[in-house]
Write an enzyme that holds these catalytic residues in place. Structure first.
Site: not given
Length: 678
Positions: A467, A470, A473
């Site tokens: 997670e 992510h 990103h």
């Protein structure tokens, strides 16, 4: 309207969740929808010729208030739901869908966007890309439809919003309502750390003794360790019955009629837009492009995975019979015998490992890895979030604010299951620019006593890294426009950063530095570390097979005519594959939230595997340099993957980073399946 809903006054720009009440939301939705429609009308009715500034850029900023409201509301319905929020969620879903249809199918707006697109060659690259994406989005929403087809498309979108909301709430109800008490004479095989977690779950619900709930961090280890086969069966059947009408909520949570209608309406929606079926519609903008390309990839991995799983099934069946149990190996047996073998072959005792995988140590590992790769620095600060245990950090680099990060790590009855990353705001460069406010939401088992260490499983630790991949990103995003910022990329590209980041958890230097005993502070012994890493692929036949079953069923659901009986279709697909009877789908249809809680992963559950092909190859780029923290490769990863969002097509970004197409071999090798290829 409560101004805090759209004008956040908390520390570092966070919302003051303590000042927002459930009764504030109806008026806020009324006002924000009215404002968004007025903004869209001003763009559509503008008498001036269409330009990038007065059309595309104006659309991009036209719903800021509504976006902030939805970010807060849907965060709360995911992390801390209650009857009032669930009721409003059901009421607002069709209104939001109707609003979306009204805006995206306005012919005046569509004409203006088309006009800008016709002269887009003269625009800056990011502006040209945004124009292309805006036009594509409008076409895929039905902007080119007319008459009855336009009206039908709007009705389909509104109905699908209702159905997917109901699906989500039904699964949440079944997960929340199931509790199985385990008597003191039924605890054989359960380690102390699991018993503590079971007692904590009972205490949280005002019960005595110990219980099993459908929190994955609780039920999975129960299935791995409980010697009482009958209790394992009860727990597994409850886990598998979510959303089927046979779960804790009974018939009122039966999702199968919803699934049937969702599939039919998706198919109709795709055909209205000129596609043969929903899979063709959904995959058109993705890297995979076609359902056949997806199937070709998945079947390359299916064959070695199921070959390994079948060998494991034979071994586990022999162990079952040796324990005096006649009959076939069942789904509630697999994890038990797999874990027994893992402990024996790798000399792994979870009770010995867990103190080194405490949550604080692993958060430290996640952050330190980001510091070493990308120069990020983290400072925790106090903020009024939705629950006291949620936490916030300021992220900087060279003194510059990069993002705000929020972590909410523990399971609660009011929280939906799983783990996810989402944003309250996305990065952009509009005006003075905005930094992302990023959230990681997990469902780890809380400690038995407040303030005590919270211990993670090896799988939990992987989830923590996943997670945060992510999150990176979003944190490192460096684009102009919010709609193509961060994780706003092709669905089969979005899992690349998250799955890639998991590789660093298994680096010895990361574990040596951060896997410290929660009580003594001692480092994880090297021998135990190596055994733990080696054990990571111990049951990859099972893990890969159960995932692929779900991905292939999802794909089959959305190819061709929709299934009148989804469960019969599911059974047909699994039978054709020769799926092992003791390995059911990772997500059976009635609770397949990735696919039926919205369109996000519909026809797209394959994307984890598609991204894994790339993430395995991407990590090899570091290994080729002989350094998992090679600064040149890390800089290139940030430059072409983590910072670019959707400012270039995903396949172009990949080639700029890796300078070659990825192959499946690194994936098979990483999963320990290369020797099982046939």
């Amino acid at each position: 309207m409560n101004p805090e809903i759209t004008h956040w006054s908390g520390p570092q720009g966070l919302p003051r969740f303590d000042l927002i009440k459930d009764e504030d939301f109806p008026a806020a939705f009324d006002q924000c929808l009215t404002d968004a429609e007025a903004a869209a009308e001003a763009i559509a009715a503008n008498p001036a010729p269409a330009t990038f500034a007065n059309t595309i850029a104006a659309i991009e900023t036209s719903e800021e208030g509504l976006n902030r409201l939805c970010a807060i509301f849907y965060t709360l319905t995911g992390v801390d739901s209650n009857p009032a929020r669930e009721k409003l969620q059901r009421e607002i879903a069709p209104r939001l869908a109707a609003h979306g249809s009204k805006i995206s199918m306005d012919p005046r707006l569509f004409a203006r966007v088309q006009a800008v697109a016709e002269t887009a060659e003269g625009l800056a690259p990011e502006d040209r890309r945004l124009t292309e994406l805006t036009l594509r989005g409008l076409r895929r929403a039905g902007a080119a439809l007319t008459g009855a087809d336009r009206e039908r498309m709007a009705a389909l979108r509104e109905r699908l919003a209702v159905l997917t909301t109901d699906f989500t709430q039904n699964v949440l109800t079944d997960e929340r309502d199931f509790v199985m008490s385990v008597a003191d004479d039924k605890l054989a095989g359960l380690p102390d750390w699991l018993l503590r977690a079971m007692r904590a779950a009972a205490k949280e619900r005002g019960m005595a003794g110990q219980v099993v709930t459908l929190n994955r961090s609780l039920i999975v280890p129960f299935l791995e360790y409980a010697e009482d086969r009958a209790l394992r069966e009860v727990a597994w059947r409850a886990w598998g019955a979510r959303g089927s009408g046979a779960g804790a909520g009974g018939e009122k949570t039966d999702n199968l009629p919803l699934v049937t209608e969702i599939l039919a309406l998706r198919h109709e929606r795709a055909q209205l837009l000129g596609y043969a079926d929903f899979a063709a519609y959904k995959l058109d903008p993705e890297m995979a492009k076609t359902a056949q390309n997806v199937e070709d990839l998945l079947m390359q991995v299916w064959k070695p995975a199921v070959a390994r799983a079948n060998l494991d099934a034979e071994a586990f069946t022999q162990a079952l019979h040796a324990d005096g149990v006649n009959g076939a190996l069942e789904p509630w047996d697999w994890r038990f015998y797999a874990e027994r073998r893992r402990r024996a072959e790798h000399e792994i005792d979870e009770a010995e490992v867990k103190p080194y995988l405490n949550l604080e140590a692993m958060i430290g590992a996640v952050f330190d890895t980001a510091t070493r790769l990308f120069g990020l620095e983290f400072r925790e600060f106090e903020a009024p979030l939705w629950v006291p245990e949620a936490r916030a950090w300021e992220i900087t680099r060279d003194g510059k604010l990069m993002a705000i990060f929020v972590g909410d790590y523990f399971a609660r009855p009011s929280k939906r299951s799983g783990a996810w990353c989402s944003t309250l705001t996305q990065q952009d460069k509009i005006g003075g620019g905005h930094r992302a406010i990023v959230m990681n939401i997990c469902n780890f088992t809380p400690p038995e006593q407040p303030g005590a260490p919270a211990y993670l499983s090896w799988d939990d630790a992987h989830t923590l890294f996943h997670e945060f991949g992510h999150a990176l990103h979003n944190i490192l995003s460096d684009v102009t426009w919010p709609s193509m910022s961060g994780t706003s990329v092709a669905r089969d590209f979005v899992e690349l950063p998250s799955q890639l980041y998991e590789h660093w958890l298994e680096q010895p230097e990361v574990l040596d530095r951060h896997a410290r005993h929660a009580e003594t502070g001692a480092a994880l012994p090297a021998a135990l570390r190596d055994r733990m890493i080696a054990a990571g692929n111990a049951d990859q036949g099972f893990a890969t097979t159960e995932y692929l079953e779900s991905a292939l069923v999802d794909l089959a659901f959305h190819r061709g005519e929709p299934a009148a009986d989804p469960m019969a279709k599911q059974a047909e697909v699994l039978a054709a594959l020769g799926a092992p009877a003791a390995i059911p789908m990772r997500h059976a249809t009635p609770h397949f939230a990735h696919v039926f809680s919205g369109d996000g992963y519909s026809s797209g559950y394959y994307s984890y595997m598609w991204s894994e092909v790339m993430d395995a190859d991407a990590f090899e780029a570091f290994m080729e340099k002989g350094d998992a923290f090679d600064p040149e490769t890390a800089a290139k990863l940030e430059q072409w993957i983590l910072s670019k969002g959707d400012s270039l097509p995903a396949d172009e970004l990949w080639l700029k980073f890796r300078e070659r197409k990825p192959g499946v071999h690194a994936l098979l090798r990483g999963r320990g399946l290369e020797t099982a290829r046939s």
